[in-house]
Design a protein around this motif. Structure first.
Motif, PDB file in Angstrom:
ATOM      1  N   LEU A 188       0.980  -1.139  -0.170  1.00 18.06           N
ATOM      2  CA  LEU A 188      -0.012  -0.152  -0.144  1.00 18.06           C
ATOM      3  C   LEU A 188       0.981   1.292  -0.031  1.00 18.06           C
ATOM      4  CD1 LEU A 188      -2.702  -1.240   2.628  1.00 18.06           C
ATOM      5  CD2 LEU A 188      -2.997  -0.923  -0.054  1.00 18.06           C
ATOM      6  N   TYR A 189       1.767   1.406   0.742  1.00 17.46           N
ATOM      7  CA  TYR A 189       2.884   2.344   0.976  1.00 17.46           C
ATOM      8  C   TYR A 189       3.591   2.681  -0.650  1.00 17.46           C
ATOM      9  CZ  TYR A 189       6.466   5.618   2.279  1.00 17.46           C
ATOM     10  OH  TYR A 189       7.481   6.568   2.591  1.00 17.46           O
ATOM     11  N   LEU A 190       3.958   1.569  -1.181  1.00 18.91           N
ATOM     12  CA  LEU A 190       4.466   1.468  -2.399  1.00 18.91           C
ATOM     13  C   LEU A 190       3.385   2.214  -3.433  1.00 18.91           C
ATOM     14  CD1 LEU A 190       6.979   0.905  -4.575  1.00 18.91           C
ATOM     15  CD2 LEU A 190       5.596  -1.382  -4.956  1.00 18.91           C
ATOM     16  N   LEU A 191       2.277   1.905  -3.353  1.00 16.12           N
ATOM     17  CA  LEU A 191       1.283   2.259  -4.171  1.00 16.12           C
ATOM     18  C   LEU A 191       1.032   3.843  -4.275  1.00 16.12           C
ATOM     19  CD1 LEU A 191      -1.545  -0.340  -4.331  1.00 16.12           C
ATOM     20  CD2 LEU A 191       0.219   0.147  -5.950  1.00 16.12           C
ATOM     21  N   GLU A 192       1.260   4.343  -2.711  1.00 12.01           N
ATOM     22  CA  GLU A 192       1.172   5.745  -2.539  1.00 12.01           C
ATOM     23  C   GLU A 192       2.350   6.495  -3.054  1.00 12.01           C
ATOM     24  OE1 GLU A 192       0.843   6.475   1.676  1.00 12.01           O
ATOM     25  OE2 GLU A 192      -1.127   5.125   1.999  1.00 12.01           O
ATOM     26  N   ALA A 193       3.620   5.980  -2.819  1.00  8.34           N
ATOM     27  CA  ALA A 193       4.792   6.474  -3.594  1.00  8.34           C
ATOM     28  C   ALA A 193       4.748   6.671  -4.939  1.00  8.34           C
ATOM     29  CB  ALA A 193       6.114   5.618  -3.055  1.00  8.34           C
ATOM     30  N   GLU A 194       4.019   5.661  -5.783  1.00 11.60           N
ATOM     31  CA  GLU A 194       4.124   5.652  -7.130  1.00 11.60           C
ATOM     32  C   GLU A 194       3.093   6.859  -7.406  1.00 11.60           C
ATOM     33  OE1 GLU A 194       2.883   2.783 -10.713  1.00 11.60           O
ATOM     34  OE2 GLU A 194       2.646   2.172  -8.665  1.00 11.60           O
ATOM     35  N   GLU A 195       2.178   7.154  -6.826  1.00  9.50           N
ATOM     36  CA  GLU A 195       1.173   8.101  -6.971  1.00  9.50           C
ATOM     37  C   GLU A 195       1.907   9.427  -7.030  1.00  9.50           C
ATOM     38  OE1 GLU A 195      -2.474   8.081  -4.713  1.00  9.50           O
ATOM     39  OE2 GLU A 195      -3.071   5.976  -5.566  1.00  9.50           O
ATOM     40  N   ARG A 196       2.662   9.599  -5.655  1.00  5.84           N
ATOM     41  CA  ARG A 196       3.239  10.808  -5.437  1.00  5.84           C
ATOM     42  C   ARG A 196       4.409  11.086  -6.443  1.00  5.84           C
ATOM     43  NH1 ARG A 196       2.968   8.956  -0.004  1.00  5.84           N
ATOM     44  NH2 ARG A 196       4.994   8.132  -0.079  1.00  5.84           N
ATOM     45  N   LEU A 197       5.131  10.038  -6.890  1.00  9.82           N
ATOM     46  CA  LEU A 197       6.081  10.171  -8.111  1.00  9.82           C
ATOM     47  C   LEU A 197       5.572  10.548  -9.351  1.00  9.82           C
ATOM     48  CD1 LEU A 197       9.142   9.656  -9.112  1.00  9.82           C
ATOM     49  CD2 LEU A 197       8.310   7.365  -9.367  1.00  9.82           C
ATOM     50  N   GLN A 198       4.125  10.141  -9.660  1.00 13.85           N
ATOM     51  CA  GLN A 198       3.662  10.445 -10.865  1.00 13.85           C
ATOM     52  C   GLN A 198       3.058  11.998 -10.915  1.00 13.85           C
ATOM     53  OE1 GLN A 198       0.460   7.653 -11.319  1.00 13.85           O
ATOM     54  NE2 GLN A 198       1.833   6.150 -12.362  1.00 13.85           N
ATOM     55  N   GLU A 199       2.742  12.268  -9.418  1.00 14.17           N
ATOM     56  CA  GLU A 199       2.270  13.930  -9.625  1.00 14.17           C
ATOM     57  C   GLU A 199       3.589  14.787  -9.586  1.00 14.17           C
ATOM     58  OE1 GLU A 199       0.674  14.452  -5.646  1.00 14.17           O
ATOM     59  OE2 GLU A 199      -1.041  13.093  -6.143  1.00 14.17           O
ATOM     60  N   ALA A 200       4.677  14.203  -9.072  1.00 11.71           N
ATOM     61  CA  ALA A 200       5.824  14.852  -8.906  1.00 11.71           C
ATOM     62  C   ALA A 200       6.444  15.115 -10.453  1.00 11.71           C
ATOM     63  CB  ALA A 200       7.052  14.460  -7.952  1.00 11.71           C
ATOM     64  N   GLU A 201       6.407  14.187 -11.202  1.00  9.71           N
ATOM     65  CA  GLU A 201       6.906  14.084 -12.726  1.00  9.71           C
ATOM     66  C   GLU A 201       5.940  15.040 -13.409  1.00  9.71           C
ATOM     67  OE1 GLU A 201       6.151   9.829 -13.501  1.00  9.71           O
ATOM     68  OE2 GLU A 201       8.527   9.595 -13.315  1.00  9.71           O
ATOM     69  N   SER A 202       4.561  14.783 -13.212  1.00  7.29           N
ATOM     70  CA  SER A 202       3.752  15.955 -13.989  1.00  7.29           C
ATOM     71  C   SER A 202       4.022  17.207 -13.759  1.00  7.29           C
ATOM     72  CB  SER A 202       2.178  15.706 -13.603  1.00  7.29           C
ATOM     73  OG  SER A 202       1.511  16.450 -14.059  1.00  7.29           O
ATOM     74  N   ILE A 203       4.327  17.679 -12.337  1.00  7.39           N
ATOM     75  CA  ILE A 203       4.508  19.049 -12.046  1.00  7.39           C
ATOM     76  C   ILE A 203       5.923  19.440 -12.598  1.00  7.39           C
ATOM     77  CG2 ILE A 203       5.127  20.367  -9.937  1.00  7.39           C
ATOM     78  CD1 ILE A 203       3.356  18.855  -8.285  1.00  7.39           C
ATOM     79  N   LEU A 243      12.176  20.158  -9.826  1.00  5.44           N
ATOM     80  CA  LEU A 243      13.294  18.903  -9.862  1.00  5.44           C
ATOM     81  C   LEU A 243      13.662  18.621  -8.533  1.00  5.44           C
ATOM     82  CD1 LEU A 243      15.498  20.246 -12.896  1.00  5.44           C
ATOM     83  CD2 LEU A 243      13.504  18.434 -12.898  1.00  5.44           C
ATOM     84  N   ASN A 244      13.764  19.248  -7.594  1.00  6.44           N
ATOM     85  CA  ASN A 244      14.160  18.643  -6.479  1.00  6.44           C
ATOM     86  C   ASN A 244      12.970  18.012  -5.581  1.00  6.44           C
ATOM     87  OD1 ASN A 244      16.931  20.072  -6.306  1.00  6.44           O
ATOM     88  ND2 ASN A 244      16.022  21.737  -5.197  1.00  6.44           N
ATOM     89  N   ALA A 245      11.834  18.503  -5.890  1.00  7.32           N
ATOM     90  CA  ALA A 245      10.733  17.459  -5.309  1.00  7.32           C
ATOM     91  C   ALA A 245      10.633  16.252  -6.305  1.00  7.32           C
ATOM     92  CB  ALA A 245       9.492  18.298  -5.519  1.00  7.32           C
ATOM     93  N   LEU A 246      10.808  16.337  -7.654  1.00  9.42           N
ATOM     94  CA  LEU A 246      10.849  15.055  -8.264  1.00  9.42           C
ATOM     95  C   LEU A 246      12.089  13.972  -7.819  1.00  9.42           C
ATOM     96  CD1 LEU A 246       9.882  13.481 -10.516  1.00  9.42           C
ATOM     97  CD2 LEU A 246      11.467  14.642 -11.708  1.00  9.42           C
ATOM     98  N   ASP A 247      13.166  14.610  -7.377  1.00  8.90           N
ATOM     99  CA  ASP A 247      14.287  13.655  -6.879  1.00  8.90           C
ATOM    100  C   ASP A 247      13.867  12.971  -5.629  1.00  8.90           C
ATOM    101  OD1 ASP A 247      15.810  14.180  -9.010  1.00  8.90           O
ATOM    102  OD2 ASP A 247      17.252  15.860  -8.108  1.00  8.90           O
ATOM    103  N   ALA A 248      13.321  14.029  -4.741  1.00  8.40           N
ATOM    104  CA  ALA A 248      12.898  13.554  -3.543  1.00  8.40           C
ATOM    105  C   ALA A 248      11.765  12.388  -3.707  1.00  8.40           C
ATOM    106  CB  ALA A 248      12.131  14.377  -2.659  1.00  8.40           C
TER     107      ALA A 248
END
Length: 140
Positions: free
Chosen positions: A15-30, A55-60
């Protein structure tokens, strides 16, 4: 660690991995949006600064995803090894796998295996007890 704790950790890690994937997709979009805005508006430093912060947010987000993925792999492996200790052909093996490795809801499991709520919980409880017994025997 008790069998239920191991299995619950696998479920939580997925479940945490799925949340991290959503946050990563959001950061990529931004980051993609700010990159496009930067190329459209090259008139000031603020757009460059905003781009660099995105870009820093994307790296994080990437780092967070990597950690979540590592946690997931370790927990999933432990859960699979634990579930595999049950004898083949047991319905409990399928229920534990569906619940903890696939993160299925109880209603989905009951519908998929055509069993009642009471039966699914009884099989679940019996499987956990058998795993605890096997773990205890292995420790002694």
């Amino acid at each position: 660690m008790q069998p239920l704790e191991i299995l619950q950790e696998a479920r939580n890690a997925k479940l945490y991995l799925l949340e991290a994937e959503e946050r990563l997709q959001e950061a990529e979009s931004i980051a993609e949006g700010t990159r496009a805005a930067r190329y459209d508006n090259t008139s000031g430093r603020s757009s460059t600064r905003y781009y660099s912060s995105s870009l820093n947010a994307l790296d994080a987000a990437i780092d967070n995803y990597r950690l979540a993925f590592s946690r997931f792999i370790n927990a999933e492996l432990q859960a699979w090894l634990l579930i595999d200790k049950l004898p083949d052909g047991q319905q409990g093996k399928l229920i534990l796998f569906a619940r903890y490795c696939c993160c299925r809801k109880w209603a989905d499991i009951e519908r998929r295996y055509n069993i009642s709520t009471c039966t699914s919980h009884r099989i679940h409880r019996a499987s956990l007890q058998e795993l605890a017994k096997l773990q205890q025997e292995a420790a002694s």
